[in-house]
Motif scaffolding. Structure first.
Motif, short mmCIF file in Angstrom:
data_model
loop_
_atom_site.label_atom_id
_atom_site.label_comp_id
_atom_site.label_asym_id
_atom_site.label_seq_id
_atom_site.Cartn_x
_atom_site.Cartn_y
_atom_site.Cartn_z
N ASP A 213 0.01 -46.53 147.00
CA ASP A 213 0.38 -45.90 145.71
C ASP A 213 1.79 -45.17 145.84
N GLY A 214 1.92 -44.28 147.02
CA GLY A 214 3.04 -43.48 147.23
C GLY A 214 4.28 -44.25 147.79
N GLU A 215 4.13 -45.54 148.08
CA GLU A 215 5.40 -46.35 148.59
C GLU A 215 6.15 -46.74 147.57
N ASP A 216 7.40 -47.14 147.90
CA ASP A 216 8.57 -47.58 146.94
C ASP A 216 8.39 -49.15 146.73
N LEU A 217 7.35 -49.30 146.00
CA LEU A 217 6.91 -50.52 145.46
C LEU A 217 6.67 -50.78 144.03
N THR A 218 6.86 -51.83 143.67
CA THR A 218 6.45 -51.93 142.13
C THR A 218 5.15 -51.71 141.90
N ASP A 219 4.86 -51.53 140.64
CA ASP A 219 3.38 -51.80 140.11
C ASP A 219 2.57 -53.04 140.71
N GLU A 220 3.37 -53.93 140.30
CA GLU A 220 2.86 -55.24 140.69
C GLU A 220 2.52 -55.57 142.28
N GLU A 221 3.54 -55.07 142.93
CA GLU A 221 3.58 -55.26 144.29
C GLU A 221 2.31 -54.28 144.87
N LYS A 222 2.06 -53.16 144.39
CA LYS A 222 0.86 -52.36 144.80
C LYS A 222 -0.42 -52.84 144.38
N LYS A 223 -0.43 -53.51 143.25
CA LYS A 223 -1.34 -54.20 142.69
C LYS A 223 -1.94 -55.28 143.44
N GLN A 224 -0.79 -56.06 144.07
CA GLN A 224 -1.04 -57.21 144.89
C GLN A 224 -1.63 -56.73 146.37
N ALA A 225 -1.06 -55.80 146.74
CA ALA A 225 -1.50 -55.20 148.25
C ALA A 225 -3.07 -55.00 147.88
N MET A 226 -3.62 -54.28 146.95
CA MET A 226 -5.01 -53.73 146.85
C MET A 226 -5.85 -54.94 146.65
N GLU A 227 -5.32 -56.04 145.79
CA GLU A 227 -6.05 -57.24 145.74
C GLU A 227 -6.26 -58.05 146.80
N LEU A 228 -5.17 -57.93 147.73
CA LEU A 228 -5.34 -58.92 149.05
C LEU A 228 -6.44 -58.24 149.76
N LEU A 229 -6.39 -56.92 149.93
CA LEU A 229 -7.37 -56.26 150.74
C LEU A 229 -8.76 -56.32 150.28
N ASN A 230 -8.98 -56.12 148.91
CA ASN A 230 -10.12 -56.44 148.33
C ASN A 230 -10.60 -57.87 148.58
N ASN A 231 -9.88 -58.77 148.60
CA ASN A 231 -10.28 -60.23 148.74
C ASN A 231 -10.53 -60.34 150.17
N ASP A 232 -9.97 -59.85 151.17
CA ASP A 232 -10.37 -59.98 152.38
C ASP A 232 -11.89 -59.43 152.62
N ILE A 233 -11.91 -58.30 152.10
CA ILE A 233 -13.36 -57.38 152.19
C ILE A 233 -14.40 -58.41 151.75
N SER A 234 -14.18 -58.84 150.39
CA SER A 234 -15.05 -59.88 149.86
C SER A 234 -15.30 -60.99 150.62
N HIS A 235 -14.33 -61.85 151.07
CA HIS A 235 -14.65 -63.08 152.01
C HIS A 235 -15.38 -62.65 153.37
N TYR A 236 -14.79 -61.72 154.04
CA TYR A 236 -15.38 -61.20 155.32
C TYR A 236 -16.61 -60.27 155.51
N SER A 237 -17.03 -59.99 154.34
CA SER A 237 -18.35 -58.91 154.43
C SER A 237 -19.24 -59.38 155.60
N LYS A 238 -19.49 -60.66 155.35
CA LYS A 238 -20.93 -61.16 156.01
C LYS A 238 -20.49 -61.04 157.70
N TYR A 239 -19.24 -60.83 158.01
CA TYR A 239 -19.03 -60.72 159.37
C TYR A 239 -18.77 -59.14 159.88
N CYS A 240 -18.44 -58.21 158.92
CA CYS A 240 -18.34 -57.01 159.15
C CYS A 240 -19.11 -56.04 158.36
#
Length: 349
Positions: free
Chosen positions: A322-349
């Protein structure tokens, strides 16, 4: 075809700096024959097309006015758009990967000369092989024959590309993809054969480095700065990819949580330092690597049973992005990617 052929012969002859008489002499025919072709009063015999194309320095397709490059570009664009649609579906990552590979299998069979699509097929099959690997995700325990069919098809077509394609970049990318397929099949000997022919950076004699120097000596420093910018992005992609691999394996497999965190923090620090100059990074790759390393830290924390640390890592990443020099869309993308990883791999970790 006649009109196009006559005009093309005239255009390519002039491009080669040849007169009608000189072209006729090279082909062992009369100047009058060349004149008839170019004035569209006659066509060369079919047997003349190959030697004519060779003398003019073009392919027979180009000579005949068959724009195969344009056709390939249209085909590639259509296929990749379809692939993107499949990847945007609501299905799980493994099922999307399988459907993409089966679709590309059909398209590469219908278009065996389109090396770009064969390379894409090999790369997507390499991605599929990760999900199918019984040691890693084992997503297709009941579809062994279906997966093996794709492997054999992708490897066969990839081998054809390697043998016939003149584009070294496509060849190297295909070697890389086939190596991954063999790795996940546990056929390490064949994997090593593909790996050993790939370019090696350990000797430091890489094309991009000396190419920058060539530009300097040929055109001066101002022109060289453009090469430096391009090479900086290339270097970031290479370094970020290597650091991602390091962080990934420490996050998943290192038993000492503190050491895993130390290595992941080190990888993250280098990536962030590199991105201080935004024009020196591929911003899409930067976002993806930042989220990947954050996720591997989460994996290490969860595997150690430290839920509080995992929550701290997640909150810290969200605050940093949120504090980096990124657009709002890029910040949103970063969090969506992380949340997708968490959702997909939750059964492993």
């Amino acid at each position: 075809m006649g009109n196009t052929l006559g005009k093309n012969i005239k255009t390519f002859r002039k491009n080669k700096g040849l007169t009608q008489e000189e072209l006729a002499e090279l082909l062992n025919i009369t100047p009058q024959a060349v004149s008839k072709w170019e004035s569209e009063n006659g066509l060369p015999d079919v047997s003349m097309l190959i030697p004519l194309a060779q003398v003019l320095g073009v392919t027979t397709d180009t000579l005949l006015g068959y724009d195969s490059l344009s056709e390939n570009e249209t085909l590639i664009s259509r296929v990749r758009e379809t692939v993107s649609g499949l990847e945007r579906s609501e299905e799980g990552r493994d099922q999307k990967a399988l459907k993409v590979c089966e679709y590309l299998s059909t398209e590469t069979t219908l278009n065996p000369g389109c090396f770009e699509l064969i390379k894409d097929y090999a790369e997507e099959t390499a991605n599929l092989s990760m999900y199918a690997d019984p040691v890693l995700e084992n997503c297709f325990p009941d579809d062994t024959e279906r997966i093996e069919k794709i492997y054999r098809d992708a490897i066969r077509k990839g081998a054809y590309l390697i043998s016939h394609c003149k584009d070294k970049v496509l060849v190297d990318k295909t070697h890389f993809a086939l190596a991954w397929i063999y790795i996940h099949e546990k056929d390490f000997e064949y994997a090593r054969e593909h790996i050993n022919v790939l370019p090696c950076i350990s000797n430091g004699r890489i094309r991009e480095k000396i190419s920058m120097e060539l530009t300097f000596f040929e055109s001066g420093f101002e022109k060289m700065k453009g090469d430096i910018k391009d090479s900086s992005v290339f270097l970031f992609d290479l370094v970020a990819s290597m650091l991602n691999t390091i962080a990934q394996n420490y996050g998943w497999w290192e038993k000492d949580k503190d050491e895993a965190m130390e290595i992941c923090d080190w990888c993250e620090g280098i990536v962030k330092a590199f991105a201080v100059r935004k024009d020196a990074v591929n911003i899409t790759h930067y976002i993806r690597v930042r989220r990947s390393i954050a996720f591997f830290k989460l994996v290490a924390a969860k595997r150690a049973g430290d839920t509080a640390l995992a929550e701290e890592i997640y909150a810290g990443f969200a605050k940093q992005i949120d504090g980096e020099d990124l657009t709002d869309e890029e910040k949103k993308q970063a969090m969506e990617l992380l949340n997708n990883d968490i959702s997909h791999y939750s059964k492993y970790c």
